[in-house]
Design a protein around this motif. Structure first.
Motif, mmCIF file in Angstrom:
data_model
loop_
_atom_site.group_PDB
_atom_site.id
_atom_site.type_symbol
_atom_site.label_atom_id
_atom_site.label_comp_id
_atom_site.label_asym_id
_atom_site.label_seq_id
_atom_site.Cartn_x
_atom_site.Cartn_y
_atom_site.Cartn_z
ATOM 1 N N ASP A 1 1.145 8.773 -14.959
ATOM 2 C CA ASP A 1 0.021 9.405 -13.847
ATOM 3 C C ASP A 1 -1.389 8.373 -14.218
ATOM 4 N N MET B 1 0.649 -1.218 -0.112
ATOM 5 C CA MET B 1 -0.008 0.098 0.102
ATOM 6 C C MET B 1 0.849 1.338 -0.050
ATOM 7 N N LEU B 2 1.970 1.112 0.590
ATOM 8 C CA LEU B 2 2.935 2.075 0.716
ATOM 9 C C LEU B 2 3.457 2.630 -0.577
ATOM 10 N N PHE C 1 2.155 1.757 -3.361
ATOM 11 C CA PHE C 1 1.092 1.913 -4.448
ATOM 12 C C PHE C 1 1.043 3.634 -4.225
ATOM 13 N N TYR C 2 0.927 3.866 -2.965
ATOM 14 C CA TYR C 2 0.592 5.330 -2.650
ATOM 15 C C TYR C 2 1.539 6.439 -3.169
ATOM 16 N N TRP C 3 2.918 5.802 -2.900
ATOM 17 C CA TRP C 3 4.039 6.739 -3.383
ATOM 18 C C TRP C 3 4.066 6.856 -4.905
ATOM 19 N N TYR C 4 3.971 5.583 -5.603
ATOM 20 C CA TYR C 4 4.064 5.713 -7.029
ATOM 21 C C TYR C 4 2.721 6.761 -7.668
ATOM 22 N N PHE C 5 1.657 6.453 -7.239
ATOM 23 C CA PHE C 5 0.516 7.195 -7.857
ATOM 24 C C PHE C 5 -0.040 8.366 -7.202
ATOM 25 N N ARG C 6 0.491 8.743 -5.972
ATOM 26 C CA ARG C 6 0.042 9.722 -5.146
ATOM 27 C C ARG C 6 1.253 10.721 -4.987
ATOM 28 N N VAL C 7 2.239 10.325 -4.361
ATOM 29 C CA VAL C 7 3.305 11.106 -4.020
ATOM 30 C C VAL C 7 4.305 11.587 -5.183
#
Length: 122
Positions: free
Chosen positions: A90, A65-66, A68-74
Motif C-alpha cells: 500500500d 489509469m484503471l 493504477f486505480y485498481w492496484y492502489f485504491r480498490v
C-alpha cells in the motif's frame, strides 16, 4: 485528426510513461511488487507510443489509469490491514492535509522514528 491534438496526446502519454518508469526505479528497493506494476505500465506504454495512433494511445492511457486505480485504491480495501498478502504494498492515505498540527505531528513522528532506528543500529 488535428496536429495539435496528436502532439498533446503523445506528450501526455509520454509523460505518463516517463513517470511510470521513474516510479518503478525509485520503488524497486522498497516496494518491489508496486514497482513491477509500474514497470508493466512503462513497458506497455513504451510499446504503444511507438505506434502513435490516437486510438491506441487513448486506450492505453485509460487502461493504465484503471490499473493504477485498481492496484492502489480498490485492492487495499479488499483486505484487512493484518491479512494482506506479501505481494500487496500500500502507498498509504492519498488525502491532502492542510492542518499545521498534523504536519508538525508527522514531522515529529518521522524525526523520532528515524532517531529510534539510528539508535537501534548503534
Amino acid at each position: 485528426m488535428p496536429c495539435w491534438l496528436l502532439v498533446s496526446l503523445g506528450a501526455f502519454a509520454g509523460a505518463m510513461v516517463f513517470s511510470f518508469f521513474t516510479l518503478s526505479v525509485v520503488w524497486s528497493c522498497t516496494r518491489p511488487w508496486a514497482a513491477l506494476v509500474f514497470l508493466v505500465l512503462w513497458g506497455s506504454g513504451a510499446f504503444v507510443i511507438t505506434y502513435a495512433t490516437p486510438f491506441l494511445l487513448t486506450l492505453w492511457s485509460v487502461l493504465a489509469m484503471l490499473l493504477f486505480y485498481w492496484y492502489f485504491r480498490v485492492l487495499p480495501e479488499q483486505y484487512d490491514h493484518d491479512q494482506r498478502p506479501s505481494w500487496f504494498q500500500d502507498v498509504g492515505d492519498l488525502s491532502l492535509v492542510w492542518d499545521d498540527y498534523d504536519w508538525r505531528m508527522a514531522v515529529n513522528m518521522a524525526i523520532h522514528g528515524q532517531g529510534q532506528a539510528s539508535n537501534k543500529q548503534k
